[in-house]
Motif scaffolding. Structure first.
Motif, PDB file in Angstrom:
ATOM      1  N   PRO A  70     -12.860  37.432  46.654  1.00  0.00           N
ATOM      2  CA  PRO A  70     -12.656  35.982  46.751  1.00  0.00           C
ATOM      3  C   PRO A  70     -12.660  35.321  45.364  1.00  0.00           C
ATOM      4  O   PRO A  70     -13.525  35.605  44.537  1.00  0.00           O
ATOM      5  CB  PRO A  70     -13.840  35.520  47.598  1.00  0.00           C
ATOM      6  CG  PRO A  70     -14.160  36.701  48.455  1.00  0.00           C
ATOM      7  CD  PRO A  70     -13.934  37.886  47.550  1.00  0.00           C
ATOM      8  N   GLY A  71     -11.660  34.479  45.130  1.00  0.00           N
ATOM      9  CA  GLY A  71     -11.561  33.747  43.874  1.00  0.00           C
ATOM     10  C   GLY A  71     -11.038  34.544  42.684  1.00  0.00           C
ATOM     11  O   GLY A  71     -10.921  33.998  41.583  1.00  0.00           O
ATOM     12  N   SER A  98      -8.275  32.242  48.239  1.00  0.00           N
ATOM     13  CA  SER A  98      -9.512  31.906  48.940  1.00  0.00           C
ATOM     14  C   SER A  98     -10.725  32.199  48.058  1.00  0.00           C
ATOM     15  O   SER A  98     -10.769  33.217  47.367  1.00  0.00           O
ATOM     16  CB  SER A  98      -9.630  32.716  50.232  1.00  0.00           C
ATOM     17  OG  SER A  98     -10.891  32.508  50.837  1.00  0.00           O
ATOM     18  N   THR A  99     -11.702  31.320  48.116  1.00  0.00           N
ATOM     19  CA  THR A  99     -12.970  31.573  47.427  1.00  0.00           C
ATOM     20  C   THR A  99     -13.986  32.197  48.373  1.00  0.00           C
ATOM     21  O   THR A  99     -15.110  32.475  47.964  1.00  0.00           O
ATOM     22  CB  THR A  99     -13.543  30.264  46.836  1.00  0.00           C
ATOM     23  OG1 THR A  99     -13.719  29.325  47.905  1.00  0.00           O
ATOM     24  CG2 THR A  99     -12.622  29.706  45.763  1.00  0.00           C
TER      25      THR A  99
END
Length: 130
Positions: A47-48, A100-101
């Protein structure tokens, strides 16, 4: 002269992982695994995760398997989800990121054998492409 036996199967389970900045590369079809012309690997993004801006000397195609990915390709912003492909022409600048984080993303990447990257102005031969 004896040739080693050809194996038409290269498994993800046997692919040596290479990690870099939140990206994990697992080579599937590369010269070290029997491919003579094409290079294909599985790519996982935490994520991220965000790549450095770089370019490749060969065309590269990213197919999103799971998650959401955004990229800047030659100064153009694109977003992709499962089943979509991001096509990067040779020598175009690229920054790719997990959109997406909270959720990981998984891609399949295809290019040709012998590709080289330019990162920070320096040539780089990715070990996952050999």
């Amino acid at each position: 002269m004896s040739l080693s036996p050809f194996s038409p199967l290269s498994t993800l389970a046997d692919a040596q992982p290479f990690a870099r900045d939140g990206f994990t590369f697992r080579p599937l079809a590369v010269p070290s695994r029997g491919s003579a012309e094409l290079a294909v690997w599985a790519l996982d993004l935490v994520p991220g995760a965000r790549s450095e801006t770089h370019s490749m000397d060969r065309e590269e195609v990213f197919v999103v398997v799971d998650g959401a990915v955004s990229a800047t390709v030659a100064d153009r912003e694109v977003s992709a989800g499962p089943g979509d492909a991001i096509i990067v022409p040779p020598h175009a600048t690229l920054q790719i990121r997990n959109a997406s984080t909270a959720e990981p993303a998984r891609l399949t990447v295809a290019t040709s054998v012998g590709m080289r990257a330019i990162v920070g102005g320096a040539p780089f031969t990715p070990p996952w492409a050999q």
